[in-house]
Design an enzyme around this catalytic site. Sequence first.
Site, PDB file in Angstrom:
ATOM      1  N   CYS A  79      90.952  64.428  -8.780  1.00 36.07           N
ATOM      2  CA  CYS A  79      92.271  64.026  -8.868  1.00 36.07           C
ATOM      3  C   CYS A  79      93.188  64.510 -10.144  1.00 36.07           C
ATOM      4  O   CYS A  79      93.957  65.292  -9.976  1.00 36.07           O
ATOM      5  CB  CYS A  79      92.390  62.699  -8.361  1.00 36.07           C
ATOM      6  SG  CYS A  79      91.756  62.280  -6.782  1.00 36.07           S
TER       7      CYS A  79
HETATM    8  N1  LIG Z   1      88.564  60.959  -4.686  1.00 33.24           N
HETATM    9  C1  LIG Z   1      89.428  60.137  -5.062  1.00 33.24           C
HETATM   10  O1  LIG Z   1      88.971  58.989  -5.656  1.00 33.24           O
HETATM   11  C2  LIG Z   1      90.786  60.272  -4.281  1.00 33.24           C
HETATM   12  C3  LIG Z   1      91.575  59.158  -4.660  1.00 33.24           C
HETATM   13  C4  LIG Z   1      93.022  59.325  -4.181  1.00 33.24           C
HETATM   14  C5  LIG Z   1      93.295  60.306  -3.455  1.00 33.24           C
HETATM   15  N2  LIG Z   1      92.380  61.284  -3.014  1.00 33.24           N
HETATM   16  C6  LIG Z   1      92.869  62.457  -2.342  1.00 33.24           C
HETATM   17  O2  LIG Z   1      92.187  62.307  -0.891  1.00 33.24           O
HETATM   18  C7  LIG Z   1      91.930  63.650  -0.314  1.00 33.24           C
HETATM   19  C8  LIG Z   1      90.707  63.791  -0.008  1.00 33.24           C
HETATM   20  O3  LIG Z   1      89.811  63.835  -1.222  1.00 33.24           O
HETATM   21  P1  LIG Z   1      88.276  63.462  -1.174  1.00 33.24           P
HETATM   22  O4  LIG Z   1      87.966  63.151  -2.636  1.00 33.24           O
HETATM   23  O5  LIG Z   1      87.895  62.310  -0.314  1.00 33.24           O
HETATM   24  O6  LIG Z   1      87.738  64.826  -0.832  1.00 33.24           O
HETATM   25  P2  LIG Z   1      86.260  65.164  -0.466  1.00 33.24           P
HETATM   26  O7  LIG Z   1      85.886  66.517  -0.811  1.00 33.24           O
HETATM   27  O8  LIG Z   1      85.394  64.024  -1.199  1.00 33.24           O
HETATM   28  O9  LIG Z   1      86.075  65.094   1.164  1.00 33.24           O
HETATM   29  C9  LIG Z   1      86.946  65.664   1.870  1.00 33.24           C
HETATM   30  C10 LIG Z   1      86.250  65.735   3.240  1.00 33.24           C
HETATM   31  O10 LIG Z   1      87.173  66.556   4.089  1.00 33.24           O
HETATM   32  C11 LIG Z   1      86.150  67.570   4.982  1.00 33.24           C
HETATM   33  N3  LIG Z   1      87.188  68.542   5.391  1.00 33.24           N
HETATM   34  C12 LIG Z   1      87.537  69.631   4.644  1.00 33.24           C
HETATM   35  N4  LIG Z   1      88.347  70.358   5.419  1.00 33.24           N
HETATM   36  C13 LIG Z   1      88.461  69.688   6.849  1.00 33.24           C
HETATM   37  C14 LIG Z   1      89.140  69.865   8.040  1.00 33.24           C
HETATM   38  N5  LIG Z   1      89.844  71.073   8.256  1.00 33.24           N
HETATM   39  N6  LIG Z   1      88.815  69.100   9.046  1.00 33.24           N
HETATM   40  C15 LIG Z   1      87.965  68.040   8.795  1.00 33.24           C
HETATM   41  N7  LIG Z   1      87.196  67.636   7.723  1.00 33.24           N
HETATM   42  C16 LIG Z   1      87.582  68.392   6.710  1.00 33.24           C
HETATM   43  C17 LIG Z   1      85.030  67.687   4.032  1.00 33.24           C
HETATM   44  O11 LIG Z   1      84.056  68.404   4.583  1.00 33.24           O
HETATM   45  C18 LIG Z   1      84.875  66.537   3.320  1.00 33.24           C
HETATM   46  O12 LIG Z   1      83.842  65.915   3.919  1.00 33.24           O
HETATM   47  C19 LIG Z   1      92.484  64.626  -1.440  1.00 33.24           C
HETATM   48  O13 LIG Z   1      93.944  65.189  -1.250  1.00 33.24           O
HETATM   49  C20 LIG Z   1      92.606  63.750  -2.930  1.00 33.24           C
HETATM   50  O14 LIG Z   1      93.453  64.281  -3.711  1.00 33.24           O
HETATM   51  C21 LIG Z   1      91.205  61.427  -3.496  1.00 33.24           C
END
Ligand SMILES: NC(=O)c1ccc[n+]([C@@H]2O[C@H](COP(=O)([O-])OP(=O)(O)OC[C@H]3O[C@@H](n4cnc5c(N)ncnc54)[C@H](O)[C@@H]3O)[C@@H](O)[C@H]2O)c1
Length: 430
Positions: free
Chosen positions: A266
């Site tokens: 992030c």
């Molecule tokens: N990691 C954090 O702590 C955090 C905190 C706040 C916000 N976010 C935001 O949340 C969002 C997700 O981040 P994350 O860390 O969970 O990512 P991640 O990479 O851990 O997980 C994302 C998941 O989405 C899946 N995916 C990708 N494309 C897809 C699609 N078209 N259809 C279905 N599934 C799909 C992937 O296979 C994966 O399992 C991002 O925008 C991130 O900035 C993350």
Amino acid sequence: MDISPHVVVVGLGYAGLPLAVAFAEAGVQVVGLDVAPKRVEMINGGASYIDDIADERLNDVVTSGAFSATVDPACLERATDIIICVPTPLTKHRIPDMRPIESASRTVAACLRPGQLVVLESTTYPGTTDEVVRPILEDSGLQAGVDFALAYSPERIDPGATGSGGFTLRNTPKLVGGLTESCAARAAALYGRVVDCLVPVSSPRIAEMAKLFENIFRNVNMALVNELSILCERMDLDVWEVLDAAATKPFGFTRFNPSPGVGGHCIPVDPFYLTWKAREYGMHTRFVELAGEINENMPRHVVGRVTRALNDQMKSLKGSRILALGVAYKANVSDMRGSPAIAVIEGLVSDGAEVRYHDPHVPEVHVAGSSMKSVPLTSDEIAHADCVLVLTDHSSVDYGLVVDHARMVVDTRNCVRKSRLSSLKQQVCA
Ligand SMILES: NC(=O)c1ccc[n+]([C@@H]2O[C@H](COP(=O)([O-])OP(=O)(O)OC[C@H]3O[C@@H](n4cnc5c(N)ncnc54)[C@H](O)[C@@H]3O)[C@@H](O)[C@H]2O)c1
């Protein structure tokens, strides 16, 4: 009449999986949709790949039938509410890579039915829900705000700290911005099942900007303290004592700690979503760019600190044995995404050092094309190192053992307190 929701969470990563489990624990029927078959298989087997979700917790909601995962978008047809939590990375040219959001939106659009609520949770630039997600969903022939509800509600979890600072999904206020008032009310009703305090804002754009503001605030302050830590070092001032002193001010000061760089999915990434969007409005977000530049230079600075510390001992970095403590991007997680530790180790290796590492959360890493395995933290391992380099402040590491046996420590996280260093030849705070 209160119709029981049936939630589909699209994207089961660090953001989506904890949310899906929380809904399932609150008695909501949840299906997780992901494109990664391995993840789906693990979830359905009750095996978690996210630090903050223990296997037992996942297993409970899977075996009760409240939560299951699938790669089949047909699950969307039964949903009352759909929450999109897919990644928002940068391209190699450091501009927003909207492909996951676009692709997830297309998947949802193909199954969209009247009466459904779609919420975007991914962190992204202001306008995404309205300008990117909405048109794709409306390709279905249904109209947002009329036939289906659309909202944005950013994820605010703090991985690795979940629960420990007292903040959980339930007691962290959650922003909700609906396309219309009824979209907002619909989203608030859904999240009210798992969150105590909802903060309605007037539009998805406000919520998108607020989330970026939160992360940019952190990034800029991390860069500020990193720059001042370098200055303190040159002025022979203990930056940690300076911070302890400054932090006694009960108002107008928020403490941030120096680090070997900023990692994770992030903080180093999200600000550039705004930088990109700002160009459309003829603006250069200089604070964001500068913070990125300072933070990205920190690993090189740490390599310089190790080099100078060895130099003071009449040793060169080339040929020296360095034991790196911690490689995850932050304390108490196994997440390696964007970890500055990798850049530090690559720098040390390319300058000729022999590097080994210990990380209780990360058994193996890939650095400069080869793989390294975590070594056990023993007194021999510590004593054999010319320098022990603390890169991540995992709380389960025995820093007392380090103090007792290290020949020299470069501590970028202040894990090894000065008071405990009398037996050390030298302490260097990056
Ligand atoms: N990691 C954090 O702590 C955090 C905190 C706040 C916000 N976010 C935001 O949340 C969002 C997700 O981040 P994350 O860390 O969970 O990512 P991640 O990479 O851990 O997980 C994302 C998941 O989405 C899946 N995916 C990708 N494309 C897809 C699609 N078209 N259809 C279905 N599934 C799909 C992937 O296979 C994966 O399992 C991002 O925008 C991130 O900035 C993350």
